[in-house]
Every structure is written in C-alpha cells, then in structure tokens.
Design an enzyme around this catalytic site. Structure first.
Site, PDB file in Angstrom:
ATOM      1  N   PHE A  73      24.583   5.558  42.795  1.00  0.00           N
ATOM      2  CA  PHE A  73      25.483   6.128  41.804  1.00  0.00           C
ATOM      3  C   PHE A  73      23.727   6.924  41.239  1.00  0.00           C
ATOM      4  O   PHE A  73      23.114   6.883  41.177  1.00  0.00           O
ATOM      5  CB  PHE A  73      26.306   5.446  40.559  1.00  0.00           C
ATOM      6  N   PRO A 118      28.922  -1.658  46.323  1.00  0.00           N
ATOM      7  CA  PRO A 118      27.288  -1.315  45.458  1.00  0.00           C
ATOM      8  C   PRO A 118      27.539   0.059  45.193  1.00  0.00           C
ATOM      9  O   PRO A 118      27.856   1.413  45.488  1.00  0.00           O
ATOM     10  CB  PRO A 118      26.424  -1.139  46.961  1.00  0.00           C
ATOM     11  N   CYS A 119      27.311  -0.304  43.803  1.00  0.00           N
ATOM     12  CA  CYS A 119      26.744   1.346  42.857  1.00  0.00           C
ATOM     13  C   CYS A 119      25.534   1.999  43.001  1.00  0.00           C
ATOM     14  O   CYS A 119      25.641   2.756  42.051  1.00  0.00           O
ATOM     15  CB  CYS A 119      28.188   1.356  41.647  1.00  0.00           C
ATOM     16  N   GLN A 120      24.181   1.231  43.298  1.00  0.00           N
ATOM     17  CA  GLN A 120      22.770   1.233  42.955  1.00  0.00           C
ATOM     18  C   GLN A 120      22.912   2.688  43.347  1.00  0.00           C
ATOM     19  O   GLN A 120      21.833   3.417  42.460  1.00  0.00           O
ATOM     20  CB  GLN A 120      22.495   0.828  43.698  1.00  0.00           C
TER      21      GLN A 120
END
Length: 735
Positions: A209, A205-207
């Site tokens: 960032f 998950p990079c949400q």
C-alpha cells in the site's frame, strides 16, 4: 550386515498369506507382521514385492519399501551396533501401527459435539495457522466449525487436505485460486453452499500500500486487501480478523493504517441505505445541490455490492448521467464542427467511455499484472512500459486527464456551473463511503448533523477503533513475533478491542522448552521417530540450569506447577479438542502421491537437518559461541569464514526466539552448529507435531516466487496458539 527381506506366512481360509518382514543377523532372526495379506500367486519372491495385478499394489509396495528403508536405516546405517528383539519390534511397530490405523475401514457414529458451534473461513490460509488455532478454541462448550480455506498455492492446498480432510476427517473445502480473479466470489459462495459464516480470518498483504506511489507499482499484492474486504462485504460475518506486519502502523506516518480503518468503516448495512437516501433527498430539497444528488448516486452503489452485474450496471448509469451533462454542455456551448475534431472534447468524451467500460478494463488490468508477475518484470527496461500503460487505465488518471482537458476548453460563462457540476460528479465517482459522509457532514446544519449522525451509526456495519499489536509470546508461543491485528466487530456483536495475554512476562515459554527433546540430530541427518537423549551429557555444565526452565503448563502457556504438561508434551500429544476423531498423520510429496496412496507414516515428521559443508559448520560454530553474528565478524574474517549473509540469529535457550521467517539458514541452534529443521521451526511457531507439512522441504532462487515449500509454510504462518487466543476471545463475546 543384517539381511532384510519379506516372506509370506501360512495362508488363511481365503487363501491370503500375511506378509512378514524378516531380519537375519548373527544367526538370530526377528519376524514382524506388516499387516498386509496377498495370495502366493500374487507375490514376486525375487523382487520381494506384490504383483501389479493386485488392487492397490502400488500403495502396498510403497509401504513395503518404506518399511525396508526404515529397518535398513536403523540396523545398517546407525552408530548403534547392538539391538534386542523387543527394541526392534517396538521401533518398527510404531510405523506399522500408523499404517494399519490409516488403512483399516472404520464406521463411527457421527455424533454432534455438545455445545454451540460457530463457523469460520480462513483466507490467505497458507499452512493453516489461523485454522489450527480456531479449531483448538473452546469456551464454555462453544467452539468453531471449519467451512473453507483459500490460498493460491497447490502445496498449501495439499497440506490443508491431508491435515483436515484425511487426518481429522473433516469436510472443509479449499479454493486454490487468486482472490482477485473475477469468479472468485462466485466460487466461494458456491463452495459455502448457503452456509452462513460467523468469522472470517486471514492476512491479506498490505505492505505494498502507498498513498504516494512509492511502492513497486501494479504488484498483484496491491489489491489483495480490497478484495479481502469485498468478501467481508458480501458474507457480513459477525467478526473478522485481519493480521499484518507491525510496519503497517507507521507506514507513511500512519496514513496507511488510517486508510485501512476508513475502508473498514465504509462497509455498510445495505438494508439501511434507503434511510440515508431519504435524508439526502430532504437535504437536497432545501439546497437543490448537484453535489448531493451525485453523492446520493454514489452511495446507492453500495446497495449492489453483492450483485456484480447490477453493480456494474449502476456504475455505467452514473457515468451516463455525466455524459448527458457533457452533451448538454457541448450542444449549448461548442460549435458542432469543433466538437467533432477538438482534442480536448474527444479526450473528455473518450475518457467517459473508458470509465463506462471499467469492468472490462479491470479484467484486462488483472490479466496484464498477472502476466507481468509471471514474467518477473521488475527492475528492468520493460517495467516502465507496463507501469505507464496500466497507469493510463487507472480511474483517477483518466479523470485527471478529463479535468485537464476541461481546463483547456473555452466554456461560455453561462455554462461554468454545468462544467463545475460535471467535474464534481467525476470527483465523487472516486469517493469512498467515508469520503461521502465527510462531504455530507460539511453541508449539514447543527440540527441536521444530529439526525445524520444517528443514521450513520446505524448504517455502519462494523465497529473498529484501531488495530493493536499482539506479541505471540504473550500467548504461549516460544517466539517474539509481533503482528498487528485488526478485529472488525459487526454492530450487533460485542466489541473486542484487544486480546489479553495468557502468559505473564516472567513465565513465557523458552526456546529450550520448545526444542530440547528434538536435539538428537547432527548435520545432514533425518529422524523418523523420537529418540531418548542424554541432555546431561550433551549440555555439559548448562544442564541443571536449563532443565529448570521446563515447566508444567496449560495449553496456552500458563504455568500450572505439576498439574499440566510441558510445552514439548503438548506438542507431541496435540492441542486439538477431544471432539476430533484423529487418525495418524502422513507425508506425501504431491497430489499424485496422495492419489496413489504413496504415503509415509513416520512417527515424527519434518525433522531433517541441512547438508552443510565443513566451512559453513565452522562459521556457524564461531557465531554460536560468540553469541551473535556481529560479535563474531572479526573472528570470522581472521579465519577466512566471512559470509555475505546479512544476518544469523543464534537462538538463546533461556529466551524466546526472534520472529521465525522462511529461510532456515537465518537461525543457528543453541546447542549445535546447524540450522533448524522444519519441525523445530514449527515448534517455535506452536504447531503440534501431528501437523505435517507436505511437499518440498525447501526451494531457492526465483522458485521462491511461485513455490511454497515446508519452510515457507511454517515461516509465513500465524502461530496457532496466538490464533487460539483470538478465537477464544471471540467465543467469549459472540452472540
């Protein structure tokens, strides 16, 4: 009512009697062998069960109860009132065959499949959508071997173990551990047992960032991407695939996407770093720059990424050099007494101590964040305290305080240069590899720049230009699910920039094709086997039009006129390569049931509708007939059926479904006022029917943070057919 019981038939030479199931109804009797045997002394006729003294008695009794329940459900709890003996035997025979197949001892020749194999691992694996797709892939006798998967939830592990180890007979490992744990990499390398890894896939998950700190700070998800890349740095696979939500492309005006690309470009071939170091030394001879010296020290750190102890030591060495410069500054420019009591000098000195102990502080931060998440600290009066403390431990924050204190210090003019060098060294300490490259570029002459560029091209380990958006419906999935794919290609491999669609826009698989043969359930019902359905009757005037949607297709969705199979047929028969020696699938609630052999051998699994009350059913029917939630709102209000739910998606049988998520109530079946079953959602994701989702069916409230039930396993998965297309493209190009 029919009576159902078990009895023992005549004993064999070993004194063991077959256990038979007997159905008595209207003076007629049906007898069916269960496939199990037991001595007369070890069968309790009153309880109709095997005695505890018998080995595996728990498993056998669980199986007998299971057969009893299925028989009772068919005969005493169904709307049908007439059965012939062959029908009963066929129905129960399917369950008995599944059980017998899995309990017979088999010795098979272990033949290596013909062709060339490549290995892969699946991180953040969830149910195993990537894994399924990669195992389905096959290009000119090239295929994938599955080494290992990882996720943090036990039900992900259970689903993996049942599918790949028990059902498919593979020896793929599973690490049920948080990737951010200090010993994760050590455990990963141990499980891999010196096997090289050709491809790594996963969706960290990079949400969360953010460059501006707008996100929910210090969430465990914040750092998962960097840990994923750490695995890439150490394993150095030929390709890696990273999947994410489409919103990552536009988050913070595209700067997050650029940051991800920059981080990928910062992965270097550690064997080539010495070339860059030599170049920097020659450049530094000309300029004698502290800046270049510290950039060289920072780049040297990359050589030790694979050795945590050495890497930590080198980071400490870097800070020690800065400390020595500071000692020189204080000894030459500050009175001894003042240096012991001045708050700014102490801030600098102690800040350097904090940076030198970064390994210990990183562990402490991980533990605090884990406890914060466990206690659900968010949107309360505690969260600020946690964020403030964790923020104090950030490298950038520590350095900013050191800089602030330097600006307060009265440094003699002759030491300004030294002060400037210290601050520059601390700034470089936080640089990414790409930051270092940009700085060096600015210091090169035109001639030096050409040499430098050749070195950098040789140094970068992976090629990636930009991510691309893939819609799963382009690959034979009956769902419009847009995902961003980052594909990293090692410099010695052929570059892959996109995955070409396998299905033309006009030929995409429809919702009806995916679900029509499962449409035999009403509210609060469960099916354990397939049933013949009269679509003509249930679909009324729409039947002919909908029936025309059913197409013969290849595995990946291409229309083949009469040569292939329908999507439903592929789902029932399975899409895995013939090299797999598959056994029948089964369901268990947990690892305890798996250990005790309390397995459920249904012909069809995960096909159960929710128990919704009359008001909900009426609401769903109004929305279904209106075509969408927005159009139905006025009528719902008039009928007193309004809902606080933000959205309902009415499935259109002529089109693809919207993105499948984790909550079944978000969707309304096209032909019935009900939500979807796990199996129907799995069909929309392109999972084979033989892939059985284990554990709880659903969960709610705060449990959603820690539990991964069947609906969540399905909704969070990468569609296997999309993963298959990615895997096939890699197989076409891999060397």
């Amino acid at each position: 009512m029919a009576s159902i019981n078990f009895y023992l038939d005549k004993a064999d030479k070993k004194g063991l009697s077959p256990i038979h199931l007997r159905i008595n109804c209207s003076n007629k009797q049906v007898k069916i062998s269960t496939g199990e045997k037991v001595s007369n002394d070890n069968f309790d006729k009153e309880k109709q069960r095997v005695c505890d003294e018998v080995e595996n008695s728990n498993s056998i009794n669980h199986y007998l109860q299971y057969l009893y329940d299925r028989t009772d459900e068919l005969i005493n709890n169904s709307t049908k009132k007439k059965f012939d003996t062959s029908e009963l035997k066929q129905f129960l025979g399917e369950f008995i065959d599944s059980y017998k197949t899995n309990h017979q001892v088999k010795i098979v020749d272990k033949e290596s499949p013909k062709g060339e194999s490549f290995t892969f691992i699946d991180l953040f694996a969830g149910a195993g959508g990537f894994s399924e797709g990669f195992l389905q892939a096959d290009v000119k006798n090239k295929y994938f071997d599955f080494l290992l998967a990882n996720d943090i939830n036990e039900n992900c592990e259970l689903t993996h173990v049942v599918r790949y180890n028990h059902q498919l007979g593979m020896d793929a490992e599973f690490i049920c551990q948080d990737i951010t744990e200090p010993d994760f990499l050590e455990n990963l390398l141990s499980k891999l047992n010196n096997n090289s890894v050709d491809v790594v896939c996963g969706g960290p998950p990079c949400q969360s960032f953010s460059l501006a700190g707008k996100r929910k700070k210090f969430d465990k998800k914040d750092d998962l991407f960097s840990h994923y890349l750490q695995v890439i740095k150490i394993l150095q696979p030929k390709y890696f695939v990273m999947e994410n939500v489409k919103g990552i492309l536009t988050k913070e005006k595209g700067r997050i996407k650029d940051l991800i690309i920059e981080e990928i470009n910062s992965i270097v071939d550690i064997n080539k770093i010495d070339q860059l170091s030599k170049f920097l030394l020659s450049l530094n001879k000309k300029s004698n720059s502290y800046q270049l010296d510290f950039i060289n020290r920072r780049i040297e750190l990359e050589k030790y990424e694979n050795d945590k102890i050495k890497y930590s030591e080198k980071r400490i060495d870097y800070i020690r050099v800065v400390e020595n410069l500071f000692k020189k500054l204080t000894s030459e420019g500050v009175d001894y007494q003042i240096s012991k009591t001045n708050v700014d000098i102490n801030t600098i000195r102690h800040g350097l101590n904090l940076l030198g102990r970064s390994k210990e502080w990183d562990k402490l931060k991980r533990d605090i964040i884990k406890e914060k998440d466990y206690c659900n600290i968010d949107n309360d009066h505690f969260v600020g305290m946690f964020h403030d403390f964790l923020n104090e431990l950030n490298t950038d924050h520590i350095i900013s305080k050191i800089e602030h204190s330097f600006n307060h210090l009265k440094v003699p003019k002759n030491l300004f240069k030294l002060k400037s060098n210290i601050l520059e060294a601390l700034k470089i300490y936080t640089y990414s590899f790409d930051d270092c490259i940009k700085t060096i570029e600015s210091l090169c002459s035109k001639k030096e720049f050409e040499s430098f560029n050749k070195i950098i091209d040789d140094l970068r380990l992976y090629k990636i230009e930009k991510p691309f958006v893939a819609n799963s419906s382009d690959y034979g999935v009956p769902q419009n699910r847009e995902r961003v794919l980052f594909i990293g290609c090692r410099k010695d491999q052929k570059f892959i920039s996109e995955i070409a669609p396998t299905v033309k826009e006009k030929d995409k698989v429809t919702v009806f094709e995916a679900l029509y043969d499962l449409d035999f359930l009403k509210n609060n019902e469960e099916a354990h086997s397939y049933k013949k359905i009269d679509n003509k009757k249930s679909l009324n005037g729409s039947f002919l039009k909908l029936e025309n949607l059913i197409e013969k297709r290849s595995i990946d969705g291409k229309k083949l006129n009469n040569k292939g199979k329908t999507f439903a047929e592929w789902s029932k028969e399975g899409r895995l390569h013939s090299r797999f020696n598959k056994s029948k699938g089964f369901y268990v609630r947990n690892f305890e049931d798996l250990k005790n052999e309390n397995k459920v051998y249904d012909v069809l699994s995960n096909h159960k509708t929710s128990n919704q009350n009359e008001k909900v059913i009426k609401r769903l029917d109004v929305i279904r007939k209106s075509g969408n939630y927005e159009s139905a709102k006025i009528k719902l209000e008039k009928l007193g059926l309004s809902s606080k739910k933000r959205n309902y998606n009415v499935l259109d049988p002529y089109k693809q479904s919207p993105t499948v998520l984790t909550i079944p109530d978000d969707y309304i079946h096209y032909n019935s006022p009900r939500s979807l079953t796990v199996r129907e959602m799995a069909r929309l994701q392109s999972f084979d029917d033989s892939f059985i989702f284990q554990g709880k069916r659903s969960t709610g409230g705060n449990n959603r943070k820690s539990e991964v039930p069947q609906y969540t396993l399905v909704g969070n998965a990468v569609p296997p057919l999309m993963a298959r297309a990615v895997a096939n493209e890699i197989l076409k190009n891999i060397k």
